[in-house]
Design an enzyme around this catalytic site. Structure first.
Site, PDB file in Angstrom:
ATOM      1  N   HIS A 193      -0.589   5.005   7.706  1.00 23.88           N
ATOM      2  CA  HIS A 193       0.352   3.776   7.502  1.00 23.88           C
ATOM      3  C   HIS A 193       0.362   3.093   8.763  1.00 23.88           C
ATOM      4  CE1 HIS A 193       2.272   6.972   4.596  1.00 23.88           C
ATOM      5  NE2 HIS A 193       1.144   6.488   3.934  1.00 23.88           N
TER       6      HIS A 193
ATOM      7  N   HIS B 166       1.525   1.273  -2.816  1.00 27.54           N
ATOM      8  CA  HIS B 166       1.296   2.144  -1.739  1.00 27.54           C
ATOM      9  C   HIS B 166      -0.170   2.622  -1.453  1.00 27.54           C
ATOM     10  CE1 HIS B 166       2.611   5.008   1.412  1.00 27.54           C
ATOM     11  NE2 HIS B 166       1.622   6.104   0.982  1.00 27.54           N
TER      12      HIS B 166
ATOM     13  N   ASP C  20      -2.446   2.571   1.911  1.00 27.64           N
ATOM     14  CA  ASP C  20      -3.311   3.802   2.436  1.00 27.64           C
ATOM     15  C   ASP C  20      -4.981   3.093   2.538  1.00 27.64           C
ATOM     16  OD1 ASP C  20      -1.378   5.710   2.374  1.00 27.64           O
ATOM     17  OD2 ASP C  20      -1.740   6.605   0.367  1.00 27.64           O
TER      18      ASP C  20
ATOM     19  N   HIS D 270      -7.685   9.255  -0.095  1.00 27.81           N
ATOM     20  CA  HIS D 270      -8.109   9.285   1.265  1.00 27.81           C
ATOM     21  C   HIS D 270      -9.738   9.564   1.168  1.00 27.81           C
ATOM     22  CE1 HIS D 270      -4.230   8.220   2.862  1.00 27.81           C
ATOM     23  NE2 HIS D 270      -3.912   9.146   2.513  1.00 27.81           N
TER      24      HIS D 270
HETATM   25 ZN   LIG Z   1       0.360   6.943   2.298  1.00 28.84          ZN
END
Ligand SMILES: [Zn+2]
Length: 309
Positions: free
Chosen positions: A79, A242, A246, A269
């Site tokens: 973030h 969000h 990311d 991720h």
């Molecule tokens: Zn996040």
């Protein structure tokens, strides 16, 4: 398009707790010179080891992005890295006195507000961009990310992201969001979106020593058919926004801003990092754009030169 590299205008200091460790951490973000990139420094460890925010230093992508060198790590960097990338900060030194960047309110708003407060300093060196020339794809089962050349030739549209999430859950299932990156759009549409998790996973995470600092103050928690947070959502599609945050944070590990179009489906991720790695390992698919001082003006030059990431 910004031609010159930037750093933060002054030192930024803040503290908070880590989402996964639950530990208090103090952070200082210091201005840094041209070409230095973004680095973390563990001030709590003898010798103050430096961990560069580069894809080669990614040591874990489960539930957060963790960077490490020689066993020294800093986690949940995404973030803060997204805030720096989205606001156009190329170079900064981030001192931490613990193993995890504070989660703050679960979004990037606190970071962006602090960056705006000190402003940015322009450095003398030109910024370099990665411009995608040929499409590439990473996938894992039904999840994928396509990265394609930019849509418009005049380069106004630097990075566009079309992101879809699709959970097998009665409250949160499919959400899509399309976004074109600029500091203004980033602030309006992305930075406020908070971390989220499913209540059914929280106990499992805590049992495994994760999400120890997680609470309704720094995450949206999803129950069977509603969220547990009394204040409600910040955007009706906060969850997919969000995920875009990311992704931007993970793309920061390219070390240069990206010009292209992304279409992502159910990424996370791990797949984001597969994309970053693939881009840097297939330089035939992109060119480096750099601005050089010509006699009369500053002109963009597309370079065939390969860079070592
Ligand atoms: Zn996040």
């Amino acid at each position: 398009m910004d031609m010159y590299q930037r750093t933060v205008g002054d030192t930024i200091g803040f503290s908070g707790i880590g989402l996964h460790t639950g530990l208090p951490v103090s952070v200082r973000i210091l201005p840094s010179g041209e070409g230095t990139g973004i680095s973390f420094v563990r001030r709590d460890i003898p010798g103050s080891p430096v961990i560069k925010a580069k894809y080669k230093n990614v040591v874990s992508t489960s539930f957060a992005t963790t960077l490490g060198v020689d066993g020294v790590t800093v986690s949940t960097v995404e973030h803060l890295l997204a805030a720096l990338y989205g606001m156009g900060v190329d170079n900064a030194l981030i001192e931490v006195d613990g193993p995890e960047v504070p989660i703050m309110d679960g979004s990037a708003v606190p970071f962006v507000e602090m960056i705006e407060k000190v402003g940015l300093s322009r450095l003398d060196s030109p910024r370099r961009y990665i411009v995608i020339r040929r499409p590439l794809k990473v996938s894992e089962n039904e999840k994928y990310i396509y990265l394609m050349p930019p849509g418009d030739a005049d380069g106004e549209d630097l990075l566009s992201i079309d992101y879809t999430i699709d959970f097998a859950h009665s409250y949160l299932n499919r959400q899509s969001f399309t976004f074109s990156l600029s500091p203004g759009a980033f602030k309006r549409e992305i930075v406020g979106a908070r971390t989220f998790g499913f209540l059914k996973d929280v106990e499992m995470l805590k049992k495994n020593g994760l999400a120890l600092g997680g609470s309704l103050k720094n995450a949206v928690v999803i129950g069977d058919d509603d969220i547990l947070n009394e204040e409600g959502l910040r955007y009706t599609d906060e969850f997919v926004r969000h995920k875009v945050l990311d992704l931007i944070g993970d793309l920061a590990l390219l070390g240069m801003p990206l010009i292209g179009r992304i279409k992502a489906y159910r990424s996370g991720h791990a797949l984001n990092q597969s994309l970053v790695t693939k881009v840097l390992k297939t330089p035939r698919r992109w060119k480096m754009l750099e601005f050089v001082e010509a006699e009369s003006a500053t002109v963009p030059v597309l370079s065939e030169e390969l860079v070592t990431a």
